[in-house]
Design an enzyme around this catalytic site. Structure first.
Site, PDB file in Angstrom:
ATOM      1  N   HIS A   1      25.335   3.671  34.963  1.00  0.00           N
ATOM      2  CA  HIS A   1      25.621   2.433  34.220  1.00  0.00           C
ATOM      3  C   HIS A   1      26.740   1.656  34.945  1.00  0.00           C
ATOM      4  CE1 HIS A   1      26.771  -0.135  30.732  1.00  0.00           C
ATOM      5  NE2 HIS A   1      25.546   0.062  30.336  1.00  0.00           N
TER       6      HIS A   1
ATOM      7  N   ASP B   1      20.179  -3.619  27.599  1.00  0.00           N
ATOM      8  CA  ASP B   1      20.052  -2.719  28.747  1.00  0.00           C
ATOM      9  C   ASP B   1      19.833  -1.269  28.321  1.00  0.00           C
ATOM     10  OD1 ASP B   1      22.671  -3.072  27.796  1.00  0.00           O
ATOM     11  OD2 ASP B   1      23.583  -2.320  29.632  1.00  0.00           O
ATOM     12  N   HIS B   2      19.842  -1.008  27.026  1.00  0.00           N
ATOM     13  CA  HIS B   2      19.615   0.355  26.535  1.00  0.00           C
ATOM     14  C   HIS B   2      18.336   0.487  25.719  1.00  0.00           C
ATOM     15  CE1 HIS B   2      23.635   1.834  27.783  1.00  0.00           C
ATOM     16  NE2 HIS B   2      23.870   0.551  27.757  1.00  0.00           N
TER      17      HIS B   2
ATOM     18  N   HIS C   1      22.292   2.674  21.410  1.00  0.00           N
ATOM     19  CA  HIS C   1      22.558   1.435  20.681  1.00  0.00           C
ATOM     20  C   HIS C   1      21.560   0.372  21.109  1.00  0.00           C
ATOM     21  CE1 HIS C   1      24.661   0.858  24.481  1.00  0.00           C
ATOM     22  NE2 HIS C   1      24.968  -0.382  24.180  1.00  0.00           N
TER      23      HIS C   1
ATOM     24  N   HIS D   1      21.971  -2.759  22.532  1.00  0.00           N
ATOM     25  CA  HIS D   1      22.128  -3.766  23.575  1.00  0.00           C
ATOM     26  C   HIS D   1      20.905  -3.664  24.482  1.00  0.00           C
ATOM     27  CE1 HIS D   1      26.766  -4.234  23.087  1.00  0.00           C
ATOM     28  NE2 HIS D   1      26.118  -5.211  22.491  1.00  0.00           N
TER      29      HIS D   1
ATOM     30  N   ASP E   1      28.222   3.805  26.885  1.00  0.00           N
ATOM     31  CA  ASP E   1      28.856   2.620  26.310  1.00  0.00           C
ATOM     32  C   ASP E   1      29.858   2.941  25.207  1.00  0.00           C
ATOM     33  OD1 ASP E   1      26.904   1.720  28.007  1.00  0.00           O
ATOM     34  OD2 ASP E   1      26.533  -0.088  26.866  1.00  0.00           O
TER      35      ASP E   1
ATOM     36  N   HIS F   1      32.033   1.601  20.602  1.00  0.00           N
ATOM     37  CA  HIS F   1      31.607   0.489  21.445  1.00  0.00           C
ATOM     38  C   HIS F   1      31.690  -0.802  20.632  1.00  0.00           C
ATOM     39  CE1 HIS F   1      29.830  -1.314  24.902  1.00  0.00           C
ATOM     40  NE2 HIS F   1      28.630  -1.495  24.402  1.00  0.00           N
TER      41      HIS F   1
END
Lengths: 313, 313
Positions: A277, A77-78, A73, A75, A219, A151
């Protein structure tokens, strides 16, 4: 890495190179998320967060080792490591294309990440936005499968499935007197014709071998898709942002706890679980290990730059 | 940090926090570029490359310490840290706005960096795209000046100029019998009226003090603008991607060498020179130091997480 007593040591040609293990906030100890799955001659880069380019340097892996990019996805941090990886491929004049798989709803984000700053884009990127669950790639040797998780934003889990194969039985080969280059011919053609009606069939000198499976569940709340992705996985990488005592937070932010990750691994019949994570609220990962190991034996709590073998079949 | 013999030790309330010192390729030792100038109650973040968010953590500086963002240009090593910093400000619920200054031609890049991935943008960012050379900000205490350099893409150098002020002369104060809260009144109003025609003027009990100057010269060929930016700077941060023996590469890619950076510092009458943005081709920075120190005495070759004081006046 932190190993549970039930972790089974061993080596494998297929391994997970852990580039980062933090969730949304990096720490001194943990870079943002990022994983490279080395799978035969391929390198699947999963969810590269900010700083992945440098973590690859630290892991001693050239960016040319990456052949595919899988995002769960968008976000930060990904995915904020995507620009650095793409730009570095051009800088290093990598010749093979990079195939990029991501949730189709995130097309505008991928476009921005790909053109986030000024560079001469010479390395090729082939985009494969994923609209629906199922097989997104079949190389003939393994398949890449995507499935939607649960998520706060549109999120995919990933699964790499090797096709089932055979394991040669040496005693049967010996009985039939097959040796040398004939073994290769038998494996390739499924049969070996030695004239005069003397035919050796592969199935007569081998046993079925299930393909290896890698699963990547990031997530998400607990959901059926997480279980399906993890089904019989040899190596399951699963987010464990929270501990069970913070299950209310996990629920509010649509994340898993170490315990729920281990429950997924157990119920899905996975063989090895990698937890990652982790929220910065926990200074040490010991409790994650204890909580998960109470439910599922072969657990690793990942640290940056760990290499975790995919258990061989 | 690597200090030349001519480096003058001392402390200062104004300092450069070095977040990264690599040029386009990070190394195990050097993160991509990034600098925080602590200047009284402000924090100017200059050219944050990928990984700056984590380097701030390592430096022990919260993202809330950043009040302004200055970009020289939109090559990745000078701006790919922007998304992480902006997103982290929202995550940390930073209340004060971030003022962002960058070359106006890079507007599309800034837009992509600002919206590179999915997040709830609650912290305010106020953009100030810079069209032309000159003063882009005057706080009443100091000015921010931009000037175009000579790189492969549109690039600005930056200069922070404190307004000239005064230095109180204690012996003169004593002569006039000024003490306690009266000193503050005198500094604030420039005069102190004690009745019956007894007026003390600030200029009678002080000497002029030149304002401090910080200059930031990145990614450029040698040019007049670099000299002008560096003129009389107390602290000059200058790229030194190459060594003189690779001057042909420096010229081809529009960069400076350690020697040419030192020549700029000398000719501009700077007081302290910080060399950074080193190419990964040089495993150790010793030669950069030697080459520059032969030309200019007070030299620092920056290492990640160094803190370099702005020499006081």
């Amino acid at each position: 890495m932190l190993l549970a007593p039930g972790y089974r040591r061993g080596v494998s040609a297929r391994e997970l190179v852990v580039l980062g293990t933090a969730s949304q906030a990096p720490t001194r100890r943990r870079n943002h998320n990022g994983y490279l799955l080395r799978w035969d001659d391929e390198g699947l880069l999963l969810d590269p967060g900010e700083g992945t380019q440098r973590q690859l340097v630290r892991a001693g892996v050239p960016v040319s080792a990456v052949t595919r990019l899988c995002l769960t996805h968008f976000h930060g941090d990904h995915c904020l490591g995507v620009p650095g990886v793409l730009q570095r491929r051009s800088l290093d004049a990598v010749e093979h294309p990079l195939h990029a798989y991501y949730p189709a709803s995130g097309r505008p984000y991928f476009e921005r990440l790909r053109h986030a700053s000024s560079y001469v884009e010479t390395a090729r990127t082939v985009e494969h936005p994923v609209e629906q669950d199922g097989v997104v790639l079949d190389t003939g040797r393994w398949r890449l499968v995507a499935q939607h998780l649960d998520h706060r934003v549109d999120t995919l889990g990933w699964r790499v499935e090797e096709h089932d194969g055979v394991r040669i039985l040496p005693e049967r080969l010996a009985e039939r007197g097959v040796r040398g280059p004939d073994v290769g011919r038998l494996l390739r053609d499924g049969r070996l014709d030695r004239g005069d009606g003397d035919v050796v069939l592969l199935r007569d000198v081998s046993a079925p071998r299930r393909g290896q499976v890698f699963a990547f569940v990031m997530d998400t709340r607990r959901c059926d898709a997480a279980l399906e992705l993890a089904r019989g996985a040899d190596l399951l990488v699963c987010e464990a942002t929270f501990l069970h005592r913070d299950a209310d937070l996990a629920d509010r932010y649509a994340h898993l706890t170490a315990r729920s990750a281990a429950e997924i691994a157990r119920e899905a019949g996975a063989r090895r679980l990698v937890l990652t994570h982790l929220s910065q609220r926990y200074p040490l990962p010991d409790e994650h290990l204890a909580e998960a190991a109470a439910v599922f034996p072969d657990v690793v709590v990942a640290e940056d730059l760990d290499r975790v073998p995919v258990p061989p079949r």
